[in-house]
Every structure is written in C-alpha cells, then in structure tokens.
Write an enzyme that holds these catalytic residues in place. Structure first.
Site, PDB file in Angstrom:
ATOM      1  N   ASP A   1       0.976  -1.122  -0.148  1.00  0.00           N
ATOM      2  CA  ASP A   1       0.257   0.497   0.278  1.00  0.00           C
ATOM      3  C   ASP A   1       1.144   1.096   0.127  1.00  0.00           C
ATOM      4  O   ASP A   1       1.570   1.411   0.549  1.00  0.00           O
ATOM      5  CB  ASP A   1      -0.713   0.284   1.031  1.00  0.00           C
ATOM      6  CG  ASP A   1      -1.717   1.217   1.556  1.00  0.00           C
ATOM      7  OD1 ASP A   1      -2.825   1.513   0.536  1.00  0.00           O
ATOM      8  OD2 ASP A   1      -1.610   1.523   1.838  1.00  0.00           O
TER       9      ASP A   1
ATOM     10  N   GLU B   1      12.652 -16.355  -0.216  1.00  0.00           N
ATOM     11  CA  GLU B   1      12.542 -17.375   0.161  1.00  0.00           C
ATOM     12  C   GLU B   1      11.625 -18.288   0.287  1.00  0.00           C
ATOM     13  O   GLU B   1      11.946 -19.021   0.446  1.00  0.00           O
ATOM     14  CB  GLU B   1      12.984 -16.871   1.568  1.00  0.00           C
ATOM     15  CG  GLU B   1      14.626 -16.107   2.316  1.00  0.00           C
ATOM     16  CD  GLU B   1      13.929 -15.815   3.795  1.00  0.00           C
ATOM     17  OE1 GLU B   1      13.611 -16.326   4.379  1.00  0.00           O
ATOM     18  OE2 GLU B   1      15.289 -14.671   4.004  1.00  0.00           O
TER      19      GLU B   1
HETATM   20  O1  TEU Z   1      -4.502   4.765  -1.244  1.00  0.00           O
HETATM   21  C1  TEU Z   1      -2.962   4.981  -1.082  1.00  0.00           C
HETATM   22  C2  TEU Z   1      -2.761   6.289  -2.194  1.00  0.00           C
HETATM   23  O2  TEU Z   1      -1.973   7.220  -2.659  1.00  0.00           O
HETATM   24  C3  TEU Z   1      -3.684   6.895  -3.738  1.00  0.00           C
HETATM   25  O3  TEU Z   1      -4.624   5.806  -4.112  1.00  0.00           O
HETATM   26  C4  TEU Z   1      -5.237   7.666  -2.643  1.00  0.00           C
HETATM   27  O4  TEU Z   1      -6.393   7.613  -2.506  1.00  0.00           O
HETATM   28  C5  TEU Z   1      -4.605   9.304  -3.573  1.00  0.00           C
HETATM   29  O5  TEU Z   1      -3.597   8.997  -4.557  1.00  0.00           O
HETATM   30  C6  TEU Z   1      -5.508   9.987  -3.293  1.00  0.00           C
HETATM   31  O6  TEU Z   1      -4.382  11.288  -4.188  1.00  0.00           O
HETATM   32  C7  TEU Z   1      -3.978   3.592  -0.893  1.00  0.00           C
HETATM   33  C8  TEU Z   1      -5.570   2.365  -0.578  1.00  0.00           C
HETATM   34  O7  TEU Z   1      -5.642   1.886  -1.706  1.00  0.00           O
HETATM   35  C9  TEU Z   1      -6.053   3.541   0.173  1.00  0.00           C
HETATM   36  O8  TEU Z   1      -7.974   2.706   0.068  1.00  0.00           O
HETATM   37  C10 TEU Z   1      -5.806   3.621   1.563  1.00  0.00           C
HETATM   38  O9  TEU Z   1      -7.076   4.833   1.017  1.00  0.00           O
HETATM   39  C11 TEU Z   1      -4.671   4.530   1.577  1.00  0.00           C
HETATM   40  O10 TEU Z   1      -3.729   4.200   1.121  1.00  0.00           O
HETATM   41  C12 TEU Z   1      -4.201   5.031   3.085  1.00  0.00           C
HETATM   42  O11 TEU Z   1      -3.597   3.276   3.506  1.00  0.00           O
END
Ligand code: TEU
Length: 535
Positions: A203, A245
């Site tokens: 993420d 691994e």
């Molecule tokens: O998303 C991260 C992320 O940076 C983008 O999808 C973001 O919403 C966008 O750039 C806004 O400008 C991930 C996950 O997919 C999302 O659901 C989470 O809210 C986020 O990380 C936080 O963990």
C-alpha cells in the site's frame, strides 16, 4: 509454466472483504462469506485473490488503519480461518495475495498507544514523526504539507507535540528511518509467507520514506520530501530478499505518472510488479489508449517485468459509470457529486475494455463487482464513511460508491449479500438486477462475458505473456481504421477494439472467438465493441 512465474500473466481478483459476502449475517462481509463463494471464483476462472486489509482495525479507513498485522479483525473472522481460506483456495488452484500497509499504522496500534503515553523526545515517539509546532505557541503545524485526504497532515496532542499522518489522523505515519520499523515489517512478511500467501500488495508504496528535516513543500523539489525517495529502493531490496525465500511476489501501489521513475521499482531485486494506473486513468480514446499501452510495455521492457492492466479498484469510480460520462478519464481531484453518466454506453465500453485488457500481455487485476458490471452507487451523504469524504468537509464524494456490498441473489434480502441486519453501506434499488444468480444463465450478461473471456484466455496459450512481449516491449499493432485498435498476439490471436462511432469491418480470414456485444446485421463490429479473433 513454472511456479515462480505464475504472476506474469495471472488474472487477480480483488476482494474488498467488508463488501464481498456476509457469512454471519451481521451486515459486514467476512472470511466465511469468501469461503462460501470460492466455487464462484473458481467458475469465474481467476488465478489469485488479493484481499484488502483484513487485520485487526478500527476501520477508520476501511482497514488501511492496521492495529495488529498479525491478527484478523473479529468482524472478518480469525487467524485460523484466514489460514484455512488460504489453504482451501490453494487447493482449488487459487493463490492468495495480502495487502500490507507499511506507510502508517492505526492510532490503536500498540506502538502508537505507547508513543502517546510516552513523553516528547522518548524512544517510543521515534517510531513515528513527532515534532513541535511552529508559531509563538507551537500552534502552527510543523510544515505546510497537505494530507492525501485534504487539510494538514498534522495533529496536535495535549502535550503540544504534533504527529504526521499523510492520510487520516487515525493513520499515524511510521518513521522508516528507524531500524525497528524495517525489522518489524520484514517479520510481518515472513509471518504471512509462512501461512501460505503467495504475494503481497504494498500500500502507498512510494510514500514511506520522508526527508528527515520534514521541510516545507517546494513545487518541483527533487527529491520530493515524501514521494518516491531513493531510500525506498533499499527498503524494497531487503523485502525482495525475504520474498525470494518463499517464492513470494510483490505488487506495488506505486502511483507515479512518470514512467521512468515508476520503472525504477520494477527491478529484478525489487518489486516484481506494480499497478498500472496510467492505463486505469486513461480516457476511452483509441489514440490515448494506444499510447498508454505502448508506454507501459516500453517502460517494463528494460527491466523484464510484466505489465499489469487495471480498470478499477476500491479507490476509483466504477468502470461502467466512468466510461458513461462525458469525461471518461479518472482523476481524484475532479471527483464531484452528481456527474451525469449514460450507463448503457458505459456498460458497452466496459465490456469492450474487459476484452482489451484481457488480451494484453501481462497480469490483469479485476475488482470485485466489475464482473457484474456494477455502477458506482450514489450513497446518501449521511451514510458515507470514507475519510476522504469526511475529511473534505463533505465536498469530495469519496470512494464508498465503489465499495457497496455485492448483490449475489436477486430474490433475497439485501440482494443476497448474506446479511440479516442492514449492510454497512446501503445498496441501490437497482442492485438485485445485477445479482450474480440473475446474470449466471444470461448469455448477454457481463458475468457471462467475463467467464467466457477468462475461459478462453486460460485455454489459449497465445494469450499468455511471453517474455518477448512483456519484456521485449512491443505489441504487434495491425493496420486499422481511425478510432480502432487492433493487435495480434501469438498463435494467430487478434484483438480488435472499435472506439469509434461507426461500425467497422473485421480483418479478413478471421474466425470470431468472442465479442463484447453483437455484430451488426452485416457482420460488422459496431462502435464501442471489441472482438477476439483467430487468423
Ligand atoms: O491508497 C493510496 C493512495 O495514495 C491513493 O489511492 C490515494 O487515495 C490518492 O493518491 C489520493 O490522492 C491506498 C489505499 O488503496 C487506500 O484505500 C487507502 O485509503 C490509502 O492507501 C491509505 O492507506
């Protein structure tokens, strides 16, 4: 195909656990719901499942606020059940990818609880980014950054210190310069690889590393204070050693429009793959799509990584809604309530886009409900839970419209989601008409199209990614009319996508394998329709 390379041309189905299927009736999807639907996923024909975070979480951001990476949230099930699910799926030939959230933890995570209880300057606070404020009384945030959800990414405590959170205040950012943070994540990777997971989605993969000075943001600053910093590559190299691994594979959520910077993550000793957001965000336009495809293959070529093709996920507007709008591209910043859409048109295009993405060399990500052709739902404002909406002061519609509990069966309460209590997000009136059981026997349904396409893709080695095509970098484009994309894969397989308004002729000497909609009376391919052919 060797075990080590299954991911190069896999079809990976994304499960947003909370909204997939409710096994215990309480209104929230869960692992029992997924286990009960494994036969559906086998019949659909996917190779792997990516589960959005299923760990212990207060669900301030749908689980992307993790309180404990080693336990399952009780709303979803137990660790033992997750292990069973991983094993059962594997027996059915389906691999599991989990979602690791390294940029931040929940404010309920034991580390952050300890940091809150400890004094300013304590080692507990070193695991995060705590700073004094600016201004005479420290009342001004330490810098001028802007949270991904809007507003300042800093929250002040009673003792006067501020902590950094690029997302919601319930998601304090970890300090990746701290060795304990690195060690912990490598341990967590091992923990899940030991339990049989085949891959890990990372993420916000480009956001972890911060300039230790946390300076104000200057337009065009290179390096950026918190996006795509060089330190990341060292982090992912040690992750890769852990994954190797176990034969584990990474898919990075690397949201960087610059393809050269993006490709730097796809090195043989870093991430195997990353999501192709440029393809996702691309408008429904032949020229733009062709460039997006060419750029993608060209940027993957030098590093030998397979491309990924993504049309939707839990953060973006559903495909049929997007493609039915006047502006068919995707842009977070442009999201507003009530954008008009033509669902009939959007659905036709989404069907064609499905055949396009499934005919391209590489891996394909399929977000739950896309195979049902679900539209983006209008959620009543007082029911929206997404922090992106809440933190924007109600201006941004947020992302809940693509996270609505799935319709499984038309005649049952809550469209067969499985709940006896009201589901956590309300379902639109139209939901029963999209139910999986209603689409199952219907030759013209989106579900039937996806099943057919996945069956053909599995059965035709020509659709499999060859090293030449995925890392040699070029699609074999065929001559075509304006507004039409046509390309050949190996074994005489051809894909034609007509994005123009008028009907076009199919190439000579071809047999039609599958089309996204009926050919017209004279055997021509109508506008917004795609065909798979064999020469
Ligand atoms: O998303 C991260 C992320 O940076 C983008 O999808 C973001 O919403 C966008 O750039 C806004 O400008 C991930 C996950 O997919 C999302 O659901 C989470 O809210 C986020 O990380 C936080 O963990």
């Amino acid at each position: 195909e060797t075990t080590a390379s299954w991911w190069r041309d896999a079809v990976i189905y994304q499960i947003y656990v909370r909204s997939f299927a409710d096994g215990d009736g309480d209104g929230t999807g869960d692992l029992a719901g997924v286990r009960a639907r494994l036969p559906y996923l086998v019949e659909l024909g996917v190779d792997a499942l990516w589960f959005t975070p299923w760990y212990l979480s207060p669900l301030a951001d749908g689980g992307y606020d993790v309180a404990d990476y080693r336990s399952i949230d009780p709303a979803f099930g137990t660790l033992a059940e997750a292990e069973k699910l991983i094993a059962e799926a594997r027996e059915l030939g389906i691999r599991t990818i989990i979602d690791i959230v390294p940029n931040h933890v929940s404010d309920r995570h034991s580390w952050f609880r300890a940091a809150l209880a400890a004094a300013p300057g304590s080692p507990e606070r070193d695991l995060f980014h705590f700073r004094p404020g600016r201004g005479e009384h420290g009342e001004i945030p330490p810098n001028d950054w802007v949270s991904e959800f809007g507003g300042t990414p800093w929250t002040r405590l009673d003792d006067g210190q501020w902590y950094l959170h690029l997302f919601a205040p319930e998601q304090p950012d970890l300090n990746w310069a701290h060795p304990a943070v690195r060690q912990e994540h490598e341990d967590v990777l091992r923990f899940w690889f030991e339990r049989g997971v085949a891959g890990v989605r990372i993420d916000s993969a480009a956001l972890l590393a911060k300039d230790p000075a946390l300076p104000d943001f200057t337009e065009g600053a290179d390096p950026h204070p918190y996006v795509d910093r060089d330190e990341l590559h060292d982090i992912y190299r040690s992750w890769r050693a852990v994954a190797d691994e176990y034969d584990g594979v990474f898919v990075g959520e690397v949201w960087l429009p610059d393809s050269e910077r993006f490709a730097r993550y796809l090195r043989p000793d870093e991430l195997h793959t990353a999501f192709n957001f440029n393809f996702l965000a691309c408008p429904w336009d032949a020229g733009l799509l062709r460039s997006a495809i060419d750029d993608t293959l060209a940027e993957h070529a030098p590093v030998g990584a397979p491309a990924t093709w993504v049309l939707c996920n839990h953060d973006v507007t559903r495909t049929v809604t997007r493609y039915g709008r006047e502006d068919t591209g995707f842009d977070f910043a442009a999201k507003v309530f009530g954008t008009p859409t033509d669902l009939e048109l959007g659905t036709r295009r989404a069907r064609a886009a499905a055949l396009l993405s499934l005919a391209l060399p590489g891996a394909v990500y399929l977000y739950q409900g896309e195979e049902l052709g679900l539209p983006e739902a209008d959620i009543p404002r007082d029911r929206i839970q997404d922090p992106m909406h809440l933190r924007s002061g109600g201006v941004d519609p947020g992302r809940d419209g693509c996270r609505v509990p799935l319709p499984w069966s038309a005649g049952e309460p809550y469209a067969g989601f499985g709940s006896t209590a009201e589901p956590w997000l309300p379902q639109p009136q139209s939901w029963p008409s999209y139910a999986a059981d209603a689409q199952s026997g219907d030759a013209s349904s989106m579900l039937t199209l996806y099943r057919e396409a996945l069956r053909l893709r599995r059965g035709e080695p020509g659709f499999a990614a060859t090293v030449e095509e995925t890392s040699g970098g070029r699609l074999n484009w065929l001559p075509s009319a304006p507004g039409v994309l046509a390309f050949a894969r190996t074994d005489g397989l051809v894909c034609v996508v007509n994005l123009s308004d008028g009907a076009v002729e199919l190439p000579d000497h071809t047999e039609v394998l599958l089309t996204s909609g009926p050919l017209d009376g004279s055997g021509l391919l109508p506008g917004d329709t795609a065909a798979w052919l064999r020469r």
